[in-house]
Design an enzyme around this catalytic site. Structure first.
Site, short mmCIF file in Angstrom:
data_model
loop_
_atom_site.label_atom_id
_atom_site.label_comp_id
_atom_site.label_asym_id
_atom_site.label_seq_id
_atom_site.Cartn_x
_atom_site.Cartn_y
_atom_site.Cartn_z
N ALA A 26 0.82 -1.21 0.00
CA ALA A 26 0.00 0.00 0.00
C ALA A 26 0.86 1.26 0.00
O ALA A 26 1.84 1.36 0.74
CB ALA A 26 -0.92 0.00 1.22
N HIS B 213 -5.50 5.10 6.65
CA HIS B 213 -4.12 5.57 6.84
C HIS B 213 -3.58 6.20 5.55
O HIS B 213 -3.03 7.30 5.56
CB HIS B 213 -3.23 4.41 7.27
CG HIS B 213 -1.78 4.78 7.38
ND1 HIS B 213 -1.18 5.07 8.57
CD2 HIS B 213 -0.82 4.92 6.43
CE1 HIS B 213 0.10 5.37 8.36
NE2 HIS B 213 0.33 5.28 7.06
N GLU B 214 -3.71 5.50 4.43
CA GLU B 214 -3.16 6.00 3.17
C GLU B 214 -3.85 7.29 2.75
O GLU B 214 -3.20 8.20 2.21
CB GLU B 214 -3.29 4.94 2.07
CG GLU B 214 -2.50 3.67 2.31
CD GLU B 214 -1.01 3.91 2.47
OE1 GLU B 214 -0.50 4.95 2.00
OE2 GLU B 214 -0.35 3.05 3.09
N HIS C 253 -2.27 10.34 4.13
CA HIS C 253 -1.18 10.88 3.32
C HIS C 253 -1.73 11.72 2.16
O HIS C 253 -1.26 12.83 1.89
CB HIS C 253 -0.33 9.74 2.73
CG HIS C 253 0.40 8.94 3.75
ND1 HIS C 253 1.21 9.51 4.70
CD2 HIS C 253 0.48 7.60 3.94
CE1 HIS C 253 1.74 8.55 5.45
NE2 HIS C 253 1.31 7.38 5.00
N GLU D 110 3.49 10.01 8.46
CA GLU D 110 3.00 8.74 9.01
C GLU D 110 2.06 8.99 10.18
O GLU D 110 1.07 8.27 10.36
CB GLU D 110 4.17 7.87 9.46
CG GLU D 110 4.96 7.23 8.33
CD GLU D 110 4.15 6.21 7.55
OE1 GLU D 110 3.26 5.56 8.14
OE2 GLU D 110 4.42 6.05 6.36
N HIS E 286 16.19 -1.32 6.40
CA HIS E 286 16.49 0.10 6.39
C HIS E 286 17.98 0.40 6.56
O HIS E 286 18.42 1.50 6.21
CB HIS E 286 15.66 0.80 7.47
CG HIS E 286 14.19 0.66 7.26
ND1 HIS E 286 13.53 -0.54 7.43
CD2 HIS E 286 13.24 1.56 6.86
CE1 HIS E 286 12.25 -0.37 7.18
NE2 HIS E 286 12.06 0.88 6.82
N TYR F 3 9.92 6.87 12.21
CA TYR F 3 8.88 5.92 12.64
C TYR F 3 8.67 5.99 14.14
O TYR F 3 7.55 5.85 14.64
CB TYR F 3 9.24 4.51 12.19
CG TYR F 3 9.46 4.40 10.70
CD1 TYR F 3 8.47 4.79 9.80
CD2 TYR F 3 10.66 3.94 10.18
CE1 TYR F 3 8.66 4.71 8.43
CE2 TYR F 3 10.87 3.86 8.81
CZ TYR F 3 9.86 4.25 7.94
OH TYR F 3 10.06 4.17 6.58
#
Length: 631
Positions: free
Chosen positions: A372, A401-402, A405, A429, A530, A540
């Site tokens: 996603a 959530h998306e 953004h 986020e 990462h 995060y």
């Protein structure tokens, strides 16, 4: 794109053109290769002006030119990335890589140029802000020397390739080979101590070849950072928070100090339950928990072992997925439900192009990236989401959530492109996650997805435990990944101590230990995406803090008077007005000003997490009486 999952969740976690950011589960690294073709090179800020004294007027012209050119290049890049993600072929991957190289070459030169304005007097606020944002925009600063830049690009690509292609084929190398997804499934589902250990050791065996490459990447990126005026790459990263690198390091520790008591209580309870499952000889009281027993390859989130720690078994769960299926929700209807949340706050509807251009389901005729993500492809309100939606509660939450953004994008899309990002890299986020905190039982009942709001404390404690196993358990890991890298990048930790330092921090912050003896032949940090992909991680940690602070302030704006965990801002225009005021600022002001617009506070504050989990915390304290907590 993902708070703590395998890759960033949306395209522009910092600045989309920074070389690591691609909206997929395996982020590609653009190569800072040769300068772009002549058409691009002519548009790149010229170095010839270096011979004359620079003025505030020069700075204004420079930032305007960079904004114009970056918008063109980033649109070109985002378009290539969208096509690559929604139509995966060798051609689309090669095309995206070519555009990424073009963008990186431009950025590398523009950042170098921006550093020349550092001491110019009389800069207006916008020019100064844009120059700062440009200077801190690349997490992998490349040296000016072409050969070193090419070497850094090759190393970055090689590191990501080693991670992406990593497989474990058994202790003798002759067994069935398993990738990270398959090994992660073992960690999530198995309750066999030895099978868990084998999967954990197996995945970590892919990382040792990364060690010399990583060491060289540190050297080269530090050289690039010094050339643009930073002490090292870690200092560059920390300079992106509108305070000195030293002050930001202290700020991160202050926030951790606020939430550590709650984490410690959760750790004590979970460890006791794991000891009940695996035996006190394997999980002794007063010691760190073996890393392979928490359901996740990095022990960063513990929700996969929720069944082992469930406070009250037999309580009814909120089976929203069953209701979605019973009411025949398809992908578009689920997204419409998400949009309805935002429009209920008085925010504008999504543009028609969103519905025409988004990928909501997995096509039958081609390979796509289902991970996603949220996009504004042209930096001009060309909003989209890319998902492969199924009628599940998880996907319903992800949609909310998306869209968080996308609503950030739509409210700041009229700003210059350097301002088209979150106020700091934790904000984007946090917005999406703050919205999901309003998906309460009462909200689900209001929208017809729940027939009855559960009553009683047992169901509440179960729900809060499930949430804490993801959100609270993650906090120390979210902090320590960059703690380790800051020490490595500054030279405080030498290459000979990479692994020992990693495990010292894992134990200090998480109370988690390696399940078998480790040495400097290992490179366990490299087993986390990462690190080899060079994606900063503190964002995060900050997002987990900020989402609760945002949620509390939005609930206050809505006039909600009850316990914080019961609040949903659905349908409240006052909360929506407060939210929009912050979203439309983008990165045009230092983040304390954006935070103040939403919360009335200028300092990040983790106390809202403690308030939200008040019921669970009281329950944990009772359960832990008589236990040997700590490690």
């Amino acid at each position: 794109m993902t708070s703590s999952r395998s890759a960033p969740r949306f395209l522009r976690a910092a600045l989309v053109a920074v070389p690591f950011l691609v909206a997929s589960s395996g982020c590609a690294t653009a190569s800072p290769a040769a300068a772009p073709a002549s058409a691009e090179a002519s548009a790149t800020p010229s170095a010839k002006a270096a011979q004359a004294p620079l003025t505030a007027g020069d700075a204004r012209q420079f930032t305007q030119r960079v904004n114009d050119e970056l918008k063109r290049l980033w649109t070109k890049q985002a378009t290539a990335e969208w096509i690559k993600s929604t139509y995966i072929t060798d051609d689309t991957e090669r095309n995206a890589a070519s555009v990424n190289e073009e963008v990186m070459a431009y950025l590398n030169q523009a950042i170098t140029e921006a550093a020349r304005f550092k001491d110019v007097r009389g800069l207006d606020a916008d020019s100064a802000r844009m120059l700062h944002l440009l200077r801190v925009s690349s997490p992998l600063p490349a040296p000016n020397a072409a050969d070193k830049r090419a070497e850094l690009a090759a190393i970055a690509a090689r590191l990501e390739g080693l991670y992406g292609k990593g497989k474990y084929c058994g202790p003798d190398g002759k067994g069935a080979c398993k990738d990270l997804g398959e090994l992660s499934d073992v960690l999530a589902k198995s309750r066999d101590y030895n099978a868990l250990l084998d999967a954990w050791v197996g995945w970590h065996s892919v990382a040792p070849p990364m060690r010399p490459l990583y060491e060289r990447m540190v050297e080269l990126s530090n050289e690039g950072a010094r050339e643009i005026g930073f002490q090292d790459t870690g200092a560059l990263w920390r300079s992106g928070y509108d305070m000195s690198p030293e002050d930001f390091e202290k700020e991160a520790q202050r926030l951790w100090g606020q939430v550590k008591p709650l984490y410690d209580e959760l750790h004590c309870y979970v460890r006791a339950r794991l000891a009940r499952q695996y035996g006190e000889d394997k999980v002794p009281a007063g010691k760190a928990i073996p890393a392979h027993l928490l359901g996740n390859m990095w022990a960063q989130e513990w929700n996969n072992v929720y069944a082992l720690v469930e406070p009250y078994q037999g309580q009814p769960s909120l089976d929203v997925g069953a209701e979605l299926q019973a009411q025949k929700y398809d992908a578009v209807r689920m997204v419409k439900q998400g949009e309805a949340f935002f429009t209920s706050l008085g925010l504008k509807a999504l543009p028609e192009t969103f519905w025409q251009r988004s990928q909501f389901t997995k096509p039958r005729d081609r390979e796509v990236v289902c991970h996603a993500s949220a996009w504004d492809v042209t930096y001009d309100n060309d909003l989209r989401v890319k998902m492969c939606i199924k009628p599940t509660e998880e996907d319903l939450v992800t949609i909310h959530h998306e869209l968080g953004h996308d609503y950030y994008y739509t409210y700041y899309h009229t700003l210059p492109v350097l301002y088209q990002q979150g106020a700091n890299d934790g904000f984007h986020e946090a917005i999406g996650d703050a919205i999901t905190l309003s998906i309460t039982p009462s909200y689900l009942k209001q929208v017809g997805l729940l027939k009855k709001v559960p009553e009683g404390d047992k169901g509440l404690i179960n729900l809060q435990m499930k949430d804490a196993m993801e959100k609270v358990a993650f906090l120390p890991f979210g902090l320590l990944v960059d703690q380790w890298r800051w020490e490595v990048l500054s030279g405080r930790v030498k290459p000979t101590d990479y692994n020992a330092s990693w495990w010292a921090l894992r134990e200090k912050y998480q109370g988690v230990r390696a399940p078998v003896a480790r040495s400097e032949k290992d490179f366990d940090p490299g087993a986390k995406y990462h690190v080899p992909a060079n994606v900063p991680y503190t964002r995060y940690f900050l997002a987990r803090i900020l989402q609760f602070q945002f949620h509390r302030s939005l609930c206050q704006a809505a006039g909600f008077k009850g316990p914080l965990h019961e609040c949903s801002i659905y349908g409240n225009k006052d909360a929506g007005q407060r939210l929009a005021a912050m979203l439309e600022m983008g990165a045009s002001k230092p983040w304390p000003e954006a935070l103040e617009a939403l919360t009335g506070q200028r300092q990040m504050d983790a106390s809202a997490i403690l308030e939200y989990f008040t019921p669970l915390r009281g329950w944990l304290q009772k359960q832990n009486q008589g236990q040997k907590c700590g490690w």
